[in-house]
Design a protein around this motif. Structure first.
Motif, PDB file in Angstrom:
ATOM      1  N   GLY A  49       0.837  -1.188   0.000  1.00 10.83           N
ATOM      2  CA  GLY A  49       0.000   0.000   0.000  1.00 10.83           C
ATOM      3  C   GLY A  49       0.871   1.237   0.000  1.00 10.83           C
ATOM      4  N   LEU A  50       0.259   2.373  -0.206  1.00 11.14           N
ATOM      5  CA  LEU A  50       0.989   3.636  -0.285  1.00 11.14           C
ATOM      6  C   LEU A  50       0.682   4.505   0.928  1.00 11.14           C
ATOM      7  N   TYR A  51       1.744   4.843   1.669  1.00 10.20           N
ATOM      8  CA  TYR A  51       1.602   5.629   2.883  1.00 10.20           C
ATOM      9  C   TYR A  51       2.375   6.930   2.819  1.00 10.20           C
ATOM     10  N   ASN A  52       3.029   7.209   1.696  1.00  8.36           N
ATOM     11  CA  ASN A  52       3.869   8.397   1.576  1.00  8.36           C
ATOM     12  C   ASN A  52       3.107   9.571   0.954  1.00  8.36           C
ATOM     13  N   GLN A  53       1.827   9.646   1.236  1.00  6.97           N
ATOM     14  CA  GLN A  53       0.990  10.721   0.711  1.00  6.97           C
ATOM     15  C   GLN A  53       0.227  11.368   1.855  1.00  6.97           C
ATOM     16  N   ASN A  54      -0.224  12.585   1.655  1.00  2.07           N
ATOM     17  CA  ASN A  54      -1.023  13.273   2.657  1.00  2.07           C
ATOM     18  C   ASN A  54      -2.483  13.154   2.252  1.00  2.07           C
ATOM     19  N   ASN A  55      -3.123  12.109   2.749  1.00  2.95           N
ATOM     20  CA  ASN A  55      -4.485  11.799   2.342  1.00  2.95           C
ATOM     21  C   ASN A  55      -5.153  11.007   3.457  1.00  2.95           C
ATOM     22  N   THR A  56      -6.453  11.166   3.637  1.00  5.01           N
ATOM     23  CA  THR A  56      -7.180  10.383   4.638  1.00  5.01           C
ATOM     24  C   THR A  56      -7.146   8.905   4.284  1.00  5.01           C
ATOM     25  N   PHE A  57      -7.288   8.597   3.006  1.00  8.40           N
ATOM     26  CA  PHE A  57      -7.330   7.212   2.566  1.00  8.40           C
ATOM     27  C   PHE A  57      -5.970   6.842   1.993  1.00  8.40           C
ATOM     28  N   LEU A  58      -5.248   6.024   2.743  1.00  3.77           N
ATOM     29  CA  LEU A  58      -3.908   5.593   2.367  1.00  3.77           C
ATOM     30  C   LEU A  58      -3.881   4.070   2.277  1.00  3.77           C
ATOM     31  N   GLY A  59      -2.691   3.528   2.223  1.00  8.03           N
ATOM     32  CA  GLY A  59      -2.522   2.080   2.260  1.00  8.03           C
ATOM     33  C   GLY A  59      -3.007   1.407   1.005  1.00  8.03           C
ATOM     34  N   THR A  60      -3.674   0.285   1.178  1.00  8.44           N
ATOM     35  CA  THR A  60      -4.158  -0.466   0.017  1.00  8.44           C
ATOM     36  C   THR A  60      -5.321   0.238  -0.664  1.00  8.44           C
ATOM     37  N   ASP A  61      -5.953   1.195   0.004  1.00  9.53           N
ATOM     38  CA  ASP A  61      -7.001   1.998  -0.646  1.00  9.53           C
ATOM     39  C   ASP A  61      -6.447   2.771  -1.838  1.00  9.53           C
ATOM     40  N   ARG A  62      -5.129   2.987  -1.871  1.00  6.18           N
ATOM     41  CA  ARG A  62      -4.486   3.721  -2.954  1.00  6.18           C
ATOM     42  C   ARG A  62      -4.073   2.802  -4.113  1.00  6.18           C
ATOM     43  N   LEU A  63      -4.297   1.488  -3.965  1.00  2.83           N
ATOM     44  CA  LEU A  63      -3.945   0.540  -5.022  1.00  2.83           C
ATOM     45  C   LEU A  63      -5.122   0.326  -5.958  1.00  2.83           C
ATOM     46  N   SER A  64      -4.819  -0.174  -7.141  1.00  2.00           N
ATOM     47  CA  SER A  64      -5.844  -0.471  -8.135  1.00  2.00           C
ATOM     48  C   SER A  64      -6.819  -1.527  -7.615  1.00  2.00           C
ATOM     49  N   MET A  65      -8.070  -1.413  -8.039  1.00  2.00           N
ATOM     50  CA  MET A  65      -9.066  -2.437  -7.684  1.00  2.00           C
ATOM     51  C   MET A  65      -8.681  -3.800  -8.272  1.00  2.00           C
ATOM     52  N   GLY A  66      -7.863  -3.824  -9.313  1.00  2.00           N
ATOM     53  CA  GLY A  66      -7.472  -5.060  -9.968  1.00  2.00           C
ATOM     54  C   GLY A  66      -6.182  -5.667  -9.438  1.00  2.00           C
ATOM     55  N   VAL A  67      -5.766  -5.311  -8.235  1.00  2.00           N
ATOM     56  CA  VAL A  67      -4.476  -5.712  -7.697  1.00  2.00           C
ATOM     57  C   VAL A  67      -4.398  -7.187  -7.282  1.00  2.00           C
ATOM     58  N   ASN A  68      -5.516  -7.849  -7.034  1.00  2.00           N
ATOM     59  CA  ASN A  68      -5.488  -9.173  -6.409  1.00  2.00           C
ATOM     60  C   ASN A  68      -4.713 -10.233  -7.176  1.00  2.00           C
ATOM     61  N   LYS A  69      -4.853 -10.300  -8.480  1.00  2.73           N
ATOM     62  CA  LYS A  69      -4.143 -11.330  -9.249  1.00  2.73           C
ATOM     63  C   LYS A  69      -2.630 -11.167  -9.086  1.00  2.73           C
ATOM     64  N   GLN A  70      -2.149  -9.943  -9.193  1.00  3.04           N
ATOM     65  CA  GLN A  70      -0.718  -9.708  -9.043  1.00  3.04           C
ATOM     66  C   GLN A  70      -0.269  -9.855  -7.591  1.00  3.04           C
ATOM     67  N   PHE A  71      -1.151  -9.567  -6.641  1.00  2.00           N
ATOM     68  CA  PHE A  71      -0.854  -9.801  -5.231  1.00  2.00           C
ATOM     69  C   PHE A  71      -0.592 -11.286  -4.992  1.00  2.00           C
ATOM     70  N   LEU A  72      -1.431 -12.150  -5.543  1.00  2.00           N
ATOM     71  CA  LEU A  72      -1.251 -13.593  -5.362  1.00  2.00           C
ATOM     72  C   LEU A  72       0.063 -14.066  -5.991  1.00  2.00           C
ATOM     73  N   GLN A  73       0.442 -13.502  -7.130  1.00  2.00           N
ATOM     74  CA  GLN A  73       1.740 -13.827  -7.734  1.00  2.00           C
ATOM     75  C   GLN A  73       2.875 -13.346  -6.830  1.00  2.00           C
ATOM     76  N   TYR A  74       2.746 -12.141  -6.335  1.00  2.00           N
ATOM     77  CA  TYR A  74       3.780 -11.536  -5.497  1.00  2.00           C
ATOM     78  C   TYR A  74       4.038 -12.375  -4.250  1.00  2.00           C
ATOM     79  N   ILE A  75       2.987 -12.745  -3.535  1.00  2.00           N
ATOM     80  CA  ILE A  75       3.179 -13.489  -2.283  1.00  2.00           C
ATOM     81  C   ILE A  75       3.725 -14.884  -2.538  1.00  2.00           C
ATOM     82  N   SER A  76       3.510 -15.417  -3.739  1.00  2.00           N
ATOM     83  CA  SER A  76       4.012 -16.747  -4.071  1.00  2.00           C
ATOM     84  C   SER A  76       5.492 -16.729  -4.443  1.00  2.00           C
TER      85      SER A  76
END
Length: 183
Positions: A49-76
């Motif tokens: 996630g992204l935490y280097n911004q000045n925004n109420t909504f940070l973290g994984t809220d700043r990632l694309s809605m389509g992140v899950n497929k690449q997340f599963l590849q990443y953790i593997s």
């Protein structure tokens, strides 16, 4: 490898908690496709996630809605300890896969309805009742799946910044205790 997955309905303090960990980390930014975050090379910890911004909504809220497929590849494929919070990645399917690959620590944040309402108003967010009920159902399904396994879900109510600081220290110390060595 270790993974800390932090969930809870909106306004329970997930981002505040993880922002405290972010502030402690020596870090570099990284990207793996749609997976973005911060990497603590010294301790081999990837904060997703992204935490280097000045925004109420940070973290994984700043990632694309389509992140899950690449997340599963990443953790593997990576050999990093991982921490994340938020709706984008905190799903039953992702937690099941993480449980197969990592020493998984699931942290669920809660709070009173009055506190949640106050925080929603302070944040001036526009989340609908339907959206909030959907998040509550998602959390309930995760609790039902992992709740039967004693100790699988740690539940915390963070009412102030001192409590967030204490838990953030606990989480960061736990992740640092294994710097990428198997065993």
């Amino acid at each position: 490898m270790k993974c800390v997955a932090i969930g809870g309905v909106p306004a329970t303090g997930k981002t505040t908690l993880v922002k405290k960990i972010y502030d402690k980390m020596p870090k570099i930014n990284f990207e793996y496709g749609l997976v973005k975050g911060h990497y603590d090379k010294e301790n081999n910890i990837a904060l997703l996630g992204l935490y280097n911004q000045n925004n109420t909504f940070l973290g994984t809220d700043r990632l694309s809605m389509g992140v899950n497929k690449q997340f599963l590849q990443y953790i593997s494929m990576v050999q990093r300890n991982i921490i994340f919070e938020g709706d984008r990645l905190f799903s039953l399917n992702n937690l099941i896969k993480l449980n197969e690959l990592y020493e998984l620590r699931i942290i669920m944040l809660t709070n009173s309805p009055e506190t949640l309402l106050k925080r929603h108003k302070e944040r001036n967010d526009s989340q609908t009742d339907k959206f909030l009920k959907g998040r509550a159902t998602k959390i309930k399904n995760i609790q039902e799946h992992f709740g039967g396994i004693i100790g699988r879900i740690e539940t915390y109510t963070l009412t102030n910044l001192k409590e967030s600081e204490t838990l953030s220290n606990n989480i960061y110390d736990w992740l640092k205790s294994q710097k990428g060595h198997n065993g």
